[in-house]
Design a protein around this motif. Structure first.
Motif, short mmCIF file in Angstrom:
data_model
loop_
_atom_site.label_atom_id
_atom_site.label_comp_id
_atom_site.label_asym_id
_atom_site.label_seq_id
_atom_site.Cartn_x
_atom_site.Cartn_y
_atom_site.Cartn_z
N LEU A 22 117.45 44.47 99.44
CA LEU A 22 117.15 45.48 100.35
C LEU A 22 115.72 44.97 100.88
CD1 LEU A 22 118.06 48.98 98.76
CD2 LEU A 22 118.02 47.92 100.76
N VAL A 31 112.65 53.65 98.30
CA VAL A 31 113.73 53.26 99.48
C VAL A 31 114.49 54.65 99.67
CG1 VAL A 31 115.44 51.63 100.91
CG2 VAL A 31 113.53 51.08 98.98
N VAL A 33 118.76 56.15 100.83
CA VAL A 33 120.09 55.21 100.90
C VAL A 33 120.70 56.30 101.35
CG1 VAL A 33 119.03 53.20 100.66
CG2 VAL A 33 120.47 54.76 99.40
N GLU A 39 119.75 52.45 105.00
CA GLU A 39 118.09 52.77 104.68
C GLU A 39 118.28 53.53 106.11
OE1 GLU A 39 115.61 49.61 103.47
OE2 GLU A 39 113.82 50.47 104.15
N HIS A 40 117.23 54.63 105.06
CA HIS A 40 116.99 55.20 106.05
C HIS A 40 115.58 55.10 105.97
CE1 HIS A 40 121.09 56.77 107.56
NE2 HIS A 40 121.14 57.30 106.15
N ARG A 42 112.05 54.90 103.30
CA ARG A 42 111.30 53.91 102.40
C ARG A 42 109.57 54.73 102.44
NH1 ARG A 42 111.40 47.38 101.86
NH2 ARG A 42 113.79 48.53 102.18
#
Lengths: 135, 31
Positions: A22, A31, A33, A39-40, A42
């Motif tokens: 990541l 993060v 996810v 991942e959306h 962070r």
């Protein structure tokens, strides 16, 4: 937070594969996810409680937007602006509310109105500066 | 805010899948 996310800690010294996978270069990094590991959102560093809560809502809104659930995304962005109007996540949420409106209605004026509102309410924030050019 | 951390990422992903939530990974260093 627990209503929106399932929190888990990752030790960067023992879970090097996930840390590298990541691309996490520093701690603490948070993060978001989905269940498939996509991942959306962070951010890096600890935040005050309201800023942190706003980031959680922002992550949920982004996930909904990226998955094409524009009604849900709009509701979450608007909820963020209503509950956390002074946070760093609020200005872009005003803007993305307008993007969702455009996606749902194809009415460009709805998007422009959100741009103007972002610039008016948050002139010193980077999102207000980005959108200051909209007449 | 007391945080109830899940024991493993895999368990967190299972819970996220079952409840429609996102997994929040906090990368940290114990030292």
């Amino acid at each position: 937070m627990h209503r929106e996310t399932v929190p888990v800690q990752v030790d960067v010294l023992t879970d090097r594969a996930r840390t590298k996978g990541l691309r996490v270069p520093w701690t603490p990094t948070f993060v978001f996810v989905d269940a498939e590991g996509v991942e959306h959102h962070r951010f890096v560093g600890y935040l005050p409680a309201d800023e942190f809560r706003a980031q959680v809502v922002l992550a949920r809104a982004r996930e909904a937007f990226l998955k094409g659930r524009y009604d849900e995304a709009r509701r979450r962005y608007a909820d963020l602006v209503y509950r956390f109007p002074s946070t760093d996540a609020a200005p872009e949420s005003v803007y993305w509310t307008g993007v969702c409106d455009f996606k749902l209605t194809k009415d460009l004026e709805r998007l422009y109105a959100a741009c103007r509102e972002t610039a008016r309410r948050y002139p010193n924030h980077v999102w207000g500066k980005k959108l200051a050019f909209v007449p | 805010m007391a945080i109830a951390w899940f024991p493993t990422v895999e368990a967190a992903q299972e819970a996220a899948r079952a409840t429609g939530r996102l997994v929040l990974l906090q990368f940290h260093s114990p030292h």
